[in-house]
Design an enzyme around this catalytic site. Structure first.
Site, PDB file in Angstrom:
ATOM      1  N   LYS A 164      27.255  52.192 -52.054  1.00 39.41           N
ATOM      2  CA  LYS A 164      27.160  50.893 -51.501  1.00 39.41           C
ATOM      3  C   LYS A 164      28.456  50.036 -51.688  1.00 39.41           C
ATOM      4  O   LYS A 164      28.340  48.829 -51.210  1.00 39.41           O
ATOM      5  CB  LYS A 164      25.901  50.331 -51.557  1.00 39.41           C
ATOM      6  CG  LYS A 164      24.700  51.051 -51.334  1.00 39.41           C
ATOM      7  CD  LYS A 164      23.215  50.405 -51.931  1.00 39.41           C
ATOM      8  CE  LYS A 164      22.140  51.233 -51.332  1.00 39.41           C
ATOM      9  NZ  LYS A 164      21.993  52.208 -52.692  1.00 39.41           N
ATOM     10  N   LYS A 191      18.105  45.700 -51.614  1.00 35.27           N
ATOM     11  CA  LYS A 191      18.077  47.004 -52.283  1.00 35.27           C
ATOM     12  C   LYS A 191      19.399  46.755 -53.486  1.00 35.27           C
ATOM     13  O   LYS A 191      20.300  46.273 -53.299  1.00 35.27           O
ATOM     14  CB  LYS A 191      18.547  48.083 -51.212  1.00 35.27           C
ATOM     15  CG  LYS A 191      19.938  47.782 -50.480  1.00 35.27           C
ATOM     16  CD  LYS A 191      19.826  48.828 -49.321  1.00 35.27           C
ATOM     17  CE  LYS A 191      20.856  48.730 -48.435  1.00 35.27           C
ATOM     18  NZ  LYS A 191      21.058  49.553 -47.284  1.00 35.27           N
ATOM     19  N   ARG A 229      22.031  61.236 -41.392  1.00 30.42           N
ATOM     20  CA  ARG A 229      22.782  61.626 -42.404  1.00 30.42           C
ATOM     21  C   ARG A 229      23.668  62.610 -41.649  1.00 30.42           C
ATOM     22  O   ARG A 229      23.408  63.524 -41.315  1.00 30.42           O
ATOM     23  CB  ARG A 229      21.953  62.400 -43.526  1.00 30.42           C
ATOM     24  CG  ARG A 229      22.573  63.316 -44.324  1.00 30.42           C
ATOM     25  CD  ARG A 229      23.920  62.561 -45.167  1.00 30.42           C
ATOM     26  NE  ARG A 229      23.326  61.330 -46.012  1.00 30.42           N
ATOM     27  CZ  ARG A 229      22.879  61.460 -47.202  1.00 30.42           C
ATOM     28  NH1 ARG A 229      22.933  62.626 -47.858  1.00 30.42           N
ATOM     29  NH2 ARG A 229      22.650  60.442 -47.866  1.00 30.42           N
ATOM     30  N   ARG A 260      16.974  61.279 -40.039  1.00 28.92           N
ATOM     31  CA  ARG A 260      15.610  61.269 -40.882  1.00 28.92           C
ATOM     32  C   ARG A 260      14.838  60.149 -40.331  1.00 28.92           C
ATOM     33  O   ARG A 260      15.433  59.049 -40.309  1.00 28.92           O
ATOM     34  CB  ARG A 260      16.274  60.972 -42.390  1.00 28.92           C
ATOM     35  CG  ARG A 260      17.329  62.073 -42.811  1.00 28.92           C
ATOM     36  CD  ARG A 260      17.876  61.767 -44.091  1.00 28.92           C
ATOM     37  NE  ARG A 260      18.606  60.474 -43.922  1.00 28.92           N
ATOM     38  CZ  ARG A 260      19.151  59.919 -44.863  1.00 28.92           C
ATOM     39  NH1 ARG A 260      19.285  60.402 -46.050  1.00 28.92           N
ATOM     40  NH2 ARG A 260      20.103  58.761 -44.747  1.00 28.92           N
ATOM     41  N   ARG A 278      11.470  52.984 -45.019  1.00 31.74           N
ATOM     42  CA  ARG A 278      12.470  54.061 -45.460  1.00 31.74           C
ATOM     43  C   ARG A 278      12.251  55.315 -44.799  1.00 31.74           C
ATOM     44  O   ARG A 278      11.387  55.941 -44.841  1.00 31.74           O
ATOM     45  CB  ARG A 278      12.403  53.982 -46.968  1.00 31.74           C
ATOM     46  CG  ARG A 278      12.450  52.607 -47.648  1.00 31.74           C
ATOM     47  CD  ARG A 278      11.941  52.591 -49.121  1.00 31.74           C
ATOM     48  NE  ARG A 278      10.919  53.039 -49.226  1.00 31.74           N
ATOM     49  CZ  ARG A 278      10.175  53.380 -50.619  1.00 31.74           C
ATOM     50  NH1 ARG A 278      11.239  53.126 -51.612  1.00 31.74           N
ATOM     51  NH2 ARG A 278       8.949  53.839 -50.700  1.00 31.74           N
ATOM     52  N   ASP A 293      25.433  57.630 -43.781  1.00 30.86           N
ATOM     53  CA  ASP A 293      24.238  57.392 -43.417  1.00 30.86           C
ATOM     54  C   ASP A 293      24.624  56.098 -42.155  1.00 30.86           C
ATOM     55  O   ASP A 293      25.241  55.268 -42.386  1.00 30.86           O
ATOM     56  CB  ASP A 293      23.296  56.617 -44.448  1.00 30.86           C
ATOM     57  CG  ASP A 293      22.916  57.835 -45.349  1.00 30.86           C
ATOM     58  OD1 ASP A 293      23.047  58.672 -45.036  1.00 30.86           O
ATOM     59  OD2 ASP A 293      22.552  57.199 -46.489  1.00 30.86           O
ATOM     60  N   GLU A 335      25.912  53.577 -45.570  1.00 28.07           N
ATOM     61  CA  GLU A 335      26.202  54.220 -47.002  1.00 28.07           C
ATOM     62  C   GLU A 335      27.465  55.339 -46.871  1.00 28.07           C
ATOM     63  O   GLU A 335      27.195  56.094 -45.828  1.00 28.07           O
ATOM     64  CB  GLU A 335      24.949  54.839 -47.773  1.00 28.07           C
ATOM     65  CG  GLU A 335      24.199  53.683 -48.470  1.00 28.07           C
ATOM     66  CD  GLU A 335      23.201  54.081 -49.294  1.00 28.07           C
ATOM     67  OE1 GLU A 335      23.371  55.269 -49.894  1.00 28.07           O
ATOM     68  OE2 GLU A 335      21.874  53.527 -49.301  1.00 28.07           O
ATOM     69  N   ASN A 370      27.773  58.424 -49.066  1.00 20.30           N
ATOM     70  CA  ASN A 370      27.457  59.213 -50.461  1.00 20.30           C
ATOM     71  C   ASN A 370      28.569  60.154 -50.988  1.00 20.30           C
ATOM     72  O   ASN A 370      28.510  61.159 -50.192  1.00 20.30           O
ATOM     73  CB  ASN A 370      26.245  59.769 -49.928  1.00 20.30           C
ATOM     74  CG  ASN A 370      25.287  58.626 -50.038  1.00 20.30           C
ATOM     75  OD1 ASN A 370      24.187  58.258 -50.621  1.00 20.30           O
ATOM     76  ND2 ASN A 370      24.790  58.541 -48.386  1.00 20.30           N
TER      77      ASN A 370
END
Length: 320
Positions: free
Chosen positions: A126, A163, A213, A227, A235, A275, A284, A286
């Protein structure tokens, strides 16, 4: 070529083999004749100029309840006894995680670490994404409830999402309505639990249609899954009850991947999951322990594990 692979990951007994990307990579490596070792990051150490770990040879199979067999545990030299280290333990991205990257960085020139530990340390999900703020929704990083209230005022009637900056798997993600109810208490809680500031973004209603994703391997798109949140959830993380469905890329998502790809490859970030919400909002990047391989392979028929090992073997060939 057969290579020796040391996998740094969470306890094998606790993983869900149906969807675990680390396990999927181990199966793919084994199918190529590569030799696998398992070790817990807690055993990682340094002595007399050498990086070591307590590791055991391991064989894996996709049989629930009987998915691995460990050999005798012994101390190995990760510089001379392994060709590749897969750094795959889950966050939190805390001081222990950072220390592990410092130790693994000392393998440079001897053993290939995937993903590159220096780049992982410098690219928390992040925070690294801020380099691509042009693709992000409006974003605030703060410790101040007053700052969040001002941000909420800018957003008008749109709720915001709060978050942790170094969280994972959708944990501790809160939606705060436009009236700011419980905001002060939540800011106080975050301040007590985490030393770092937290992230605030507008709630994107498009998340009801999914949080995509996208997996990139050496900077190239491997595939994507959409997702979607489970019943009663906002979420969409699979770890909190979301579910995956087949998808492709929008023009904007392809543009995002094209912008990120060359830099990811340059930094040695071989396996990355980004994401994107609403087909356009990057949230994000990752790099610590990305997931999604099993679902992409299921929907697209792509050999996801093989693609990553192809990239690793190319890097080993270039190195050697």
């Amino acid at each position: 070529m057969a290579i020796r692979v040391a996998v740094q990951m969470d306890p094998l007994a606790s993983i869900n083999i149906a969807g675990d990307s680390s396990f999927h990579l181990m199966l793919a490596a084994q199918a190529r004749g590569h030799e696998l070792f398992y070790y817990d990051v807690k055993s990682l150490g340094w002595q007399a100029g050498r990086v070591t770990a307590d590791a055991a040879p391991v064989k894996v199979q996709r049989v629930a309840g009987d998915h691995y067999e460990l050999g005798e545990m012994r101390k190995i030299d990760l510089g001379s006894d392994a060709d590749v280290v897969l750094m795959r333990q889950d966050p939190p991205f805390d001081l222990g995680y950072i220390t592990a990257t410092h130790l693994l960085e000392r393998l440079e020139g001897e053993t290939l670490v995937v993903n590159d530990p220096r780049s992982v340390r410098n690219s928390p999900e992040k925070v690294y994404v801020l380099d691509y703020a042009r693709f992000m929704p409006p974003t605030l990083i703060t410790r101040s409830a007053a700052d969040v209230r001002a941000f909420q005022k800018e957003m008008g009637t749109v709720p915001v999402v709060v978050k942790p900056l170094h969280g994972n798997g959708g944990k501790a993600v809160f939606r705060i309505e436009a009236d700011g109810g419980n905001l002060s208490a939540l800011a106080e809680l975050f301040g007590q639990v985490w030393p770092e500031p937290f992230m605030v973004q507008p709630f994107l209603p498009e998340v009801a249609e999914g949080d995509k994703r996208i997996v990139l391997v050496d900077g190239e798109v491997l595939g994507a899954i959409n997702r979607k949140p489970g019943e009663g959830e906002f979420r969409s993380n699979l770890a909190v009850g979301g579910y995956a469905e087949k998808t492709g890329l929008t023009e904007r998502e392809a543009e995002i991947c094209e912008a990120l790809g060359p830099e990811l490859k340059r930094l040695g970030l071989v396996f990355v999951g980004i994401d994107v919400i609403g087909g356009k909002w990057l949230t994000e990047i990752n790099v610590t322990s990305p997931t999604g391989l099993v679902a992409i392979e299921k929907f697209d028929g792509t050999d996801t594990g093989g693609a990553i090992w192809d990239a690793i073997e190319r890097r080993l060939g270039a190195k050697g």
